[in-house]
Design a protein around this motif. Sequence first.
Motif, PDB file in Angstrom:
ATOM      1  N   THR A 234       0.806  -1.146  -0.002  1.00 35.19           N
ATOM      2  CA  THR A 234      -0.055  -0.087   0.016  1.00 35.19           C
ATOM      3  C   THR A 234       0.754   1.262  -0.060  1.00 35.19           C
ATOM      4  O   THR A 234       0.666   2.076  -0.544  1.00 35.19           O
ATOM      5  CB  THR A 234      -0.920  -0.066   1.231  1.00 35.19           C
ATOM      6  OG1 THR A 234      -1.555  -1.270   1.348  1.00 35.19           O
ATOM      7  CG2 THR A 234      -1.818   1.095   1.207  1.00 35.19           C
ATOM      8  N   ALA A 235       2.031   1.413   0.783  1.00 37.19           N
ATOM      9  CA  ALA A 235       2.789   2.464   0.896  1.00 37.19           C
ATOM     10  C   ALA A 235       3.423   2.755  -0.443  1.00 37.19           C
ATOM     11  O   ALA A 235       3.327   3.973  -0.918  1.00 37.19           O
ATOM     12  CB  ALA A 235       3.825   2.187   2.246  1.00 37.19           C
ATOM     13  N   ASP A 236       4.035   1.475  -1.184  1.00 34.08           N
ATOM     14  CA  ASP A 236       4.507   1.882  -2.554  1.00 34.08           C
ATOM     15  C   ASP A 236       3.385   2.357  -3.355  1.00 34.08           C
ATOM     16  O   ASP A 236       3.938   3.127  -4.360  1.00 34.08           O
ATOM     17  CB  ASP A 236       4.903   0.674  -3.024  1.00 34.08           C
ATOM     18  CG  ASP A 236       6.137   0.108  -2.286  1.00 34.08           C
ATOM     19  OD1 ASP A 236       6.680   0.880  -1.391  1.00 34.08           O
ATOM     20  OD2 ASP A 236       6.483  -1.238  -2.363  1.00 34.08           O
TER      21      ASP A 236
ATOM     22  N   ASN B 294       2.973   5.902  -2.742  1.00 33.44           N
ATOM     23  CA  ASN B 294       4.571   6.803  -3.093  1.00 33.44           C
ATOM     24  C   ASN B 294       4.658   7.174  -4.391  1.00 33.44           C
ATOM     25  O   ASN B 294       5.169   7.928  -5.016  1.00 33.44           O
ATOM     26  CB  ASN B 294       5.617   6.248  -2.432  1.00 33.44           C
ATOM     27  CG  ASN B 294       5.508   6.138  -1.052  1.00 33.44           C
ATOM     28  OD1 ASN B 294       4.925   7.033  -0.330  1.00 33.44           O
ATOM     29  ND2 ASN B 294       6.384   5.047  -0.145  1.00 33.44           N
ATOM     30  N   ILE B 295       4.118   6.150  -5.326  1.00 36.50           N
ATOM     31  CA  ILE B 295       4.129   6.497  -6.742  1.00 36.50           C
ATOM     32  C   ILE B 295       3.274   7.686  -7.299  1.00 36.50           C
ATOM     33  O   ILE B 295       3.253   7.913  -8.293  1.00 36.50           O
ATOM     34  CB  ILE B 295       3.841   5.298  -7.813  1.00 36.50           C
ATOM     35  CG1 ILE B 295       2.457   4.719  -7.328  1.00 36.50           C
ATOM     36  CG2 ILE B 295       4.790   4.370  -7.357  1.00 36.50           C
ATOM     37  CD1 ILE B 295       2.067   3.668  -8.419  1.00 36.50           C
ATOM     38  N   LEU B 296       2.324   8.129  -6.426  1.00 40.24           N
ATOM     39  CA  LEU B 296       1.450   9.109  -6.726  1.00 40.24           C
ATOM     40  C   LEU B 296       2.091  10.523  -6.905  1.00 40.24           C
ATOM     41  O   LEU B 296       2.821  10.726  -6.171  1.00 40.24           O
ATOM     42  CB  LEU B 296       0.086   9.248  -5.996  1.00 40.24           C
ATOM     43  CG  LEU B 296      -0.605   7.837  -5.728  1.00 40.24           C
ATOM     44  CD1 LEU B 296      -1.920   8.091  -4.834  1.00 40.24           C
ATOM     45  CD2 LEU B 296      -1.147   7.453  -7.215  1.00 40.24           C
ATOM     46  N   ARG B 297       1.725  11.481  -7.707  1.00 37.81           N
ATOM     47  CA  ARG B 297       2.314  12.777  -7.766  1.00 37.81           C
ATOM     48  C   ARG B 297       1.298  13.615  -6.734  1.00 37.81           C
ATOM     49  O   ARG B 297       0.480  13.434  -6.398  1.00 37.81           O
ATOM     50  CB  ARG B 297       1.832  13.516  -9.294  1.00 37.81           C
ATOM     51  CG  ARG B 297       2.483  12.617 -10.367  1.00 37.81           C
ATOM     52  CD  ARG B 297       2.798  13.397 -11.688  1.00 37.81           C
ATOM     53  NE  ARG B 297       2.830  12.639 -12.750  1.00 37.81           N
ATOM     54  CZ  ARG B 297       2.214  11.944 -13.367  1.00 37.81           C
ATOM     55  NH1 ARG B 297       0.759  12.166 -13.423  1.00 37.81           N
ATOM     56  NH2 ARG B 297       2.641  11.249 -14.282  1.00 37.81           N
TER      57      ARG B 297
ATOM     58  N   VAL C  25      -9.205   9.926 -13.869  1.00 42.56           N
ATOM     59  CA  VAL C  25      -8.141  10.602 -14.702  1.00 42.56           C
ATOM     60  C   VAL C  25      -6.862  10.837 -14.111  1.00 42.56           C
ATOM     61  O   VAL C  25      -5.941  11.378 -14.369  1.00 42.56           O
ATOM     62  CB  VAL C  25      -8.708  11.612 -15.701  1.00 42.56           C
ATOM     63  CG1 VAL C  25      -9.698  11.590 -16.531  1.00 42.56           C
ATOM     64  CG2 VAL C  25      -8.819  12.901 -14.554  1.00 42.56           C
ATOM     65  N   ILE C  26      -6.960  10.504 -12.717  1.00 42.83           N
ATOM     66  CA  ILE C  26      -5.739  10.853 -11.865  1.00 42.83           C
ATOM     67  C   ILE C  26      -4.972   9.848 -11.430  1.00 42.83           C
ATOM     68  O   ILE C  26      -3.555   9.770 -11.491  1.00 42.83           O
ATOM     69  CB  ILE C  26      -6.203  11.926 -10.680  1.00 42.83           C
ATOM     70  CG1 ILE C  26      -6.629  13.207 -11.608  1.00 42.83           C
ATOM     71  CG2 ILE C  26      -5.002  12.156  -9.800  1.00 42.83           C
ATOM     72  CD1 ILE C  26      -7.221  14.122 -10.477  1.00 42.83           C
ATOM     73  N   ILE C  27      -5.452   8.867 -10.647  1.00 46.46           N
ATOM     74  CA  ILE C  27      -4.740   7.889  -9.899  1.00 46.46           C
ATOM     75  C   ILE C  27      -4.656   6.537 -10.772  1.00 46.46           C
ATOM     76  O   ILE C  27      -3.737   6.176 -10.826  1.00 46.46           O
ATOM     77  CB  ILE C  27      -5.587   7.368  -8.670  1.00 46.46           C
ATOM     78  CG1 ILE C  27      -5.846   8.485  -7.755  1.00 46.46           C
ATOM     79  CG2 ILE C  27      -4.846   6.469  -7.992  1.00 46.46           C
ATOM     80  CD1 ILE C  27      -4.847   9.560  -7.266  1.00 46.46           C
ATOM     81  N   GLU C  28      -5.613   5.998 -11.308  1.00 49.37           N
ATOM     82  CA  GLU C  28      -5.554   4.712 -11.935  1.00 49.37           C
ATOM     83  C   GLU C  28      -4.582   4.903 -13.117  1.00 49.37           C
ATOM     84  O   GLU C  28      -3.904   3.614 -13.394  1.00 49.37           O
ATOM     85  CB  GLU C  28      -6.932   4.262 -12.334  1.00 49.37           C
ATOM     86  CG  GLU C  28      -7.683   3.672 -11.119  1.00 49.37           C
ATOM     87  CD  GLU C  28      -8.888   3.234 -11.524  1.00 49.37           C
ATOM     88  OE1 GLU C  28      -9.622   2.740 -10.784  1.00 49.37           O
ATOM     89  OE2 GLU C  28      -9.583   3.328 -12.666  1.00 49.37           O
TER      90      GLU C  28
END
Lengths: 319, 319
Positions: free
Chosen positions: A190-192, A195-198, A235-238
């Motif tokens: 979950t943490a990873d 962390n990849i999110l802007r 349009v943001i996370i997936e």
Amino acid sequence: MTLKQNLHAVKVFAPATVTNVSCGFDIMGFALRQPGDVVVLRRSGQAGLTIKKIQGHANSIPFEASKNTAGKAVLSMMKALNLKAGFEMEIYKQMAVGTGLGSSAASAVAAVWALNRFLTRPLSREQLLPFALEGEKLTSGNHVHADNVAACLYGGFVVIRSVAPVEALAIDYPHALHCAILHPKIEIKTADMRNILRQHVPLNDAIQQWGNIAGLVIGLQKGDFELISRSLNDVIIEPIRGKIIPGYQQARQAALQAGALGSGISGSGPSLFALTTSLESARQCGQAMAEVYQKLGLDFDLYLSPVNPHGPQVIQSEE
Amino acid sequence: MTLKQNLHAVKVFAPATVTNVSCGFDIMGFALRQPGDVVVLRRSGQAGLTIKKIQGHANSIPFEASKNTAGKAVLSMMKALNLKAGFEMEIYKQMAVGTGLGSSAASAVAAVWALNRFLTRPLSREQLLPFALEGEKLTSGNHVHADNVAACLYGGFVVIRSVAPVEALAIDYPHALHCAILHPKIEIKTADMRNILRQHVPLNDAIQQWGNIAGLVIGLQKGDFELISRSLNDVIIEPIRGKIIPGYQQARQAALQAGALGSGISGSGPSLFALTTSLESARQCGQAMAEVYQKLGLDFDLYLSPVNPHGPQVIQSEE
């Protein structure tokens, strides 16, 4: 607060949950009929809380009550209500941690629901929410996630309007909704996935997202399947997380072609969901997603379930 | 498409609109009972469209039909429906351009509503929306804003789920809702108000915003005033734009203290709105905001209005 004198043990089922639901990152979730976790809470002569048994997918789940999500939730509730009694707990996990199906939330909710059953004056779901969240804090740290816990505790669809203070809203939805869940057996932390999110998102994307959130809420409340379908778009996370999950894009497209209203990542993954208007459609979408993973040679679990309006349920109690 | 032979002229009122509504930047709006614009459309012997008169707040509003928002809207509708007839138009503007109250949208909507009345088979609001938007494109260029036009055309509260293709959703709301509008007589250009915005927003702010959007939609649909009030909070746009509008923070606080459910910037300002549960409360909030501007020595207009469920209305027709 006093305890019922004639109650010895309570066994509670609490459901898995799908959160984010495409456009509703961190604010939306719904409960499933299956899978889910089962917790037994039993009166004990010894004061405090002892975890006696953790069964199924138990790797790395701590027995120490204050470090276990279900244990911590019960301890915080016992403390707040000044309960001096002793309890033993057994946890039967039907899903692994890190599947994106709210495993830790399900255990915590089952545990507080069980303890609540012992009270002579049980608390409301709203009152139980902060205690169940105490467990969740163990895994997510300061970043409180109320979406899994609230969806699990309230059942149906929920919106998290605010996390500080926490405010969860149960919303109406069409009861024909069903879901196929495919859990690819790969490990993603979950943490990873966070962390990849802007940390910043384009304003225009955010605007598109909040139009879809409003559309999804309206669609659910009105039972407008086409509106729900048009709104189930992130349009943001997936677009970012989808790259980490092998087979994601293909499985999503396969589900949509098989008739899903929408398909996306459950929680932070790797599980995928497809939302449908019937059990039969869920079966077809699940089959379509499964074929993608079979071709990729990746092992998976597949669940078919209606959206669960109940939340946790007592399945047995001993006097 | 054919025209009614016995109709000579139609006079239509179309209302001002509040958009953004705090948390709903670019996706939300509602219509007012007043102010608003009035358009007269009259059959003429000369083919095409001629604007004969623009009255009130007419500075800088072009007479050339293809450059006028109301004119452009009518021309695009005439072209699409292949109407060969001739019309004259008179525009009575009750509000200036650049107030944040959807002035150009009101004229465009009034104009297409008037033309629609001439048709033997009138179009639906959904069908009229793209034509009214053609006028709006003149002022906002490629960045299509459907919020003012949709709120004006549909009446009540609307959500813009998507701009391409445009999709506007009318939502239920409690009809007790009223509004105080204070228009400070200062000039702020819409383009400037857009240019000061950051093109990227923090993800955590976006999450907070979409929780509030969901909360506002749910609150409106359920008629839950406290939920509406908690949700009327913008953490992204108003903190930036509010700095440009003198007296904004004080007036907003004054309105909240006077009992407003919420208060914020209407559109891109400089008008401020306060949403209330009664006309009397709107009066008190309007008075509180007015006192702030009186102390600042700034001239203003004040409007009190219920939320307008009707949208445009024919106020006169001549055979």
